[in-house]
Write a protein that holds these residues in place. Structure first.
Motif, short mmCIF file in Angstrom:
data_model
loop_
_atom_site.label_atom_id
_atom_site.label_comp_id
_atom_site.label_asym_id
_atom_site.label_seq_id
_atom_site.Cartn_x
_atom_site.Cartn_y
_atom_site.Cartn_z
N PHE A 1 -26.99 101.23 -67.70
CA PHE A 1 -26.72 102.03 -68.89
C PHE A 1 -28.06 102.41 -69.52
O PHE A 1 -28.68 101.63 -70.23
CB PHE A 1 -25.87 101.27 -69.90
CG PHE A 1 -25.59 102.06 -71.16
CD1 PHE A 1 -24.53 102.95 -71.20
CD2 PHE A 1 -26.40 101.93 -72.28
CE1 PHE A 1 -24.29 103.70 -72.35
CE2 PHE A 1 -26.15 102.66 -73.43
CZ PHE A 1 -25.09 103.55 -73.46
N SER B 1 -26.36 107.41 -73.35
CA SER B 1 -25.15 108.23 -73.20
C SER B 1 -25.31 109.52 -73.98
O SER B 1 -26.22 109.66 -74.79
CB SER B 1 -23.92 107.45 -73.68
OG SER B 1 -24.11 107.00 -75.02
N ILE C 1 -20.01 103.31 -71.58
CA ILE C 1 -20.44 103.00 -70.22
C ILE C 1 -19.82 103.95 -69.20
O ILE C 1 -20.34 104.11 -68.09
CB ILE C 1 -20.11 101.52 -69.86
CG1 ILE C 1 -20.73 101.14 -68.51
CG2 ILE C 1 -18.62 101.28 -69.85
CD1 ILE C 1 -22.23 101.30 -68.44
N THR D 1 -22.69 98.39 -71.54
CA THR D 1 -23.58 99.09 -72.46
C THR D 1 -24.80 98.23 -72.78
O THR D 1 -24.91 97.08 -72.35
CB THR D 1 -22.86 99.41 -73.77
OG1 THR D 1 -22.52 98.16 -74.42
CG2 THR D 1 -21.58 100.20 -73.52
#
Length: 340
Positions: free
Chosen positions: A91, A94, A107, A291
């Motif tokens: 991760f 995002s 995730i 995450t």
């Protein structure tokens, strides 16, 4: 800022070469990290061989990063300071605007920023990463221990804690390798009656050293499913081995409402029939890594319980040797590159 070295691959499937890059300032919402260690994960091969879409060359892989913040970009919250010890894993940030992100499920972001894919990864002396990718490393953990936790660690830890198993349940870990050796230790620390499954009698002693309560040799005359049922049936099987046949062989060993959690990336399809799932209400699901907060939780749990990965370290200059040792399966169990 001083120039820094990276280990890059110039073309798909090619060897690594060490080159020097000019340092760049981190942009808004980003930080510049001085890398101390980076794990070598089998998933790196998918980028190096251009098996994933959108891979660009020259490529700097590496998504098990541990180091210290060297510079902050504009708008980075005061929670983060220069000198903080941080990890960045699969991760790597995002997009914050796709449907999964708007639902808080970062995730599985549609535009997940995996280091080595979305931006230069950790086979280097430095990296610039989005601030939402950062996990804080607890003081008891060395950088070389923290790095593999950012992918191998969080994937197994998170896969277990988000499963349906509860303390006292029978939980089986398929495969005792780079992922599995950590999974066994996490399962024991979480209070599960832990079964380790691997090939051959030679892994039995290792399973015991890791704390497993039971060991199943998948090459023995007794099928794996029957061996699991003899123990009462597994509430959860965490499949870390990247072998579709081996994963399939565990399904009939699940208890009622049992759950197969797949984290080993195998290209072949699983040979599971609907009837195997229906009558006993069994579940099969894939589990992605986790995450940045999940990575931080993994690191904290590992520090609390004295869990460390089994690693072999090599300097960045020996990246080709480290990568080939990982590919061959000769590593015991995670190769880690260092920049000291």
């Amino acid at each position: 800022m001083s120039p820094y070295r990276v280990a890059q691959v110039a073309a798909a499937g090619g060897p690594f070469e060490i080159v020097e890059r000019e340092a760049a300032l981190p942009g808004p919402g980003h930080v510049h990290i001085a890398i101390e260690a980076c794990g070598v994960c089998h998933s790196d091969s998918y980028f190096i061989d251009a098996a994933f879409p959108g891979v660009r060359f020259p490529l700097v892989p590496g998504h098990e990063i541990a180091g210290r913040i060297e510079q902050l970009g504009e708008g980075v919250h005061s929670w983060w300071q220069v000198g903080d010890r941080v990890a960045v894993g699969w991760f790597g940030g995002s997009c914050h605007h796709c449907t999964p992100c708007r639902q808080g499920d970062f995730i599985v972001c549609d535009n997940l920023k995996v280091p080595g894919w979305a931006y230069d990864g950790g086979f280097a002396e430095a990296v610039i990463a989005p601030v939402d990718s950062l996990a804080r490393i607890p003081e008891p953990l060395a950088a070389t221990d923290a790095a593999p936790m950012a992918c191998a660690g969080v994937t197994t830890y998170n896969g277990l804690r988000r499963s349906s198993a509860r303390p006292g349940d029978l939980v089986a870990v398929l495969g005792i390798g780079g992922l599995g050796h950590l999974a066994v230790r996490y399962a024991v620390a979480m209070g599960f009656e832990t079964v380790a499954i691997a090939r051959g009698v030679g892994k039995a002693d290792l399973a015991k050293q890791l704390g497993a309560h039971h060991y199943i040799d998948s090459t023995a005359d007794t099928p794996v499913a029957d061996a699991l049922q003899a123990l009462g049936g597994a509430k959860v099987v965490l499949a870390t081995a990247a072998n579709a046949d081996a994963i399939t062989a565990t399904v009939d060993g699940l208890s009622h409402r049992g759950e197969l959690v797949v984290i080993g990336a195998a290209p072949e399809p699983l040979g599971i029939s609907p009837n195997q799932l229906l009558m006993r209400g069994k579940i099969v699901r894939g589990h992605p890594a986790g995450t940045a907060q999940d990575v931080q939780d993994t690191l904290t749990f590992s520090a609390l319980h004295g869990i460390r990965p089994m690693i072999e370290t090599l300097p960045l200059d020996q990246v080709n040797e480290a990568y080939q040792k990982m590919l061959s399966g000769a590593a015991r169990f995670r190769m880690v590159l260092t920049t000291a």
